[in-house]
Scaffold this active site. Sequence first.
Site, PDB file in Angstrom:
ATOM      1  CG  ASP A   1     -36.049 -36.797  -3.991  1.00 34.90           C
ATOM      2  OD1 ASP A   1     -34.959 -37.008  -4.542  1.00 34.90           O
ATOM      3  OD2 ASP A   1     -36.771 -35.812  -4.242  1.00 34.90           O
ATOM      4  CB  SER A   2     -32.512 -41.166  -5.702  1.00 29.83           C
ATOM      5  OG  SER A   2     -31.719 -41.220  -4.532  1.00 29.83           O
TER       6      SER A   2
ATOM      7  CG  ASP B   1     -32.953 -35.195  -1.597  1.00 28.45           C
ATOM      8  OD1 ASP B   1     -32.163 -34.242  -1.505  1.00 28.45           O
ATOM      9  OD2 ASP B   1     -32.862 -36.065  -2.488  1.00 28.45           O
TER      10      ASP B   1
ATOM     11  CE  LYS C   1     -29.916 -33.209  -2.468  1.00 33.00           C
ATOM     12  NZ  LYS C   1     -30.840 -33.037  -3.639  1.00 33.00           N
TER      13      LYS C   1
ATOM     14  CD  GLU D   1     -34.748 -31.608  -7.008  1.00 34.95           C
ATOM     15  OE1 GLU D   1     -34.415 -32.803  -6.864  1.00 34.95           O
ATOM     16  OE2 GLU D   1     -35.553 -31.225  -7.883  1.00 34.95           O
TER      17      GLU D   1
ATOM     18  CD  GLU E   1     -28.713 -34.814 -10.752  1.00 32.28           C
ATOM     19  OE1 GLU E   1     -29.041 -35.897 -11.293  1.00 32.28           O
ATOM     20  OE2 GLU E   1     -29.249 -34.387  -9.709  1.00 32.28           O
TER      21      GLU E   1
END
Length: 264
Positions: free
Chosen positions: A44-45, A83, A112, A114, A182
Amino acid sequence: MGITLTTLQKKKAEGTRITMLTAYDASFAGLMQQADIDCLLVGDSLGMVVAGHVNTTPVSVDDMAYHAAAVARGAPGCWRIVDMPFMSYATVKQALASAQRLMQEGQANMVKLEGGHSSQLDVIRALSEQNIAVCAHLGLTPQTVDKLGGYRTVGKRDGEAEQLREQALAVQAAGAEMLVLECIPRGLAAEITAALDIPVIGIGCGPATDGQVLVSYDAIGISPHIPYFSHNFLEGQASLLDAFAAYREAVISGAFPGDEHARD
């Protein structure tokens, strides 16, 4: 046959480093496959490096499915992780619906998410029970960076290191089959990697994880602000393909990351 979870698990067991880069389109993805990059993260960057947002929160499931499908067409042989964007997995019901779209429309091999608190653990369990491969993400979590207090090394403040150790074991127990760490201290990253049976991929965590990931735009020096943990692999190379191959070789050989790319 391309890269599979079995391939990645074998690499961890043998001590062969895993290579991962972010990808958002078919052209870059195809070059990364040619360079023998193991895993492509449709991150999603893209909200920041492709769309120009200040953070990742505006990214939608529609966005992720579109870009993931393009990457799948460009690199069908790579292991593709997609993501789940902000608030697309706030509940188990939401998570299942989001994952369905990312896998059906985006052709994801793995999704993925978070965090490692109880609600995220419930989501990981539910996805795993439906035979959806899950990658967890701990440490600096960009979707909640404001709550973390900005972009920083996570694991130095009181209680953070122990919480990360506990969460890493918990996401594995819940069914996660890969973990991204990260921006945590290199010693803590090494400890967590050794404690887990699943592959651990690091970014800004030092060399002791099972593999490395970078935002591809950082890795070729075209992002407006290159983070300390990255390196411009295009410098001195004749092409993007050569740059991606140089990244792969540097990770596998242990030349990257160096001391300057991590924090204690």
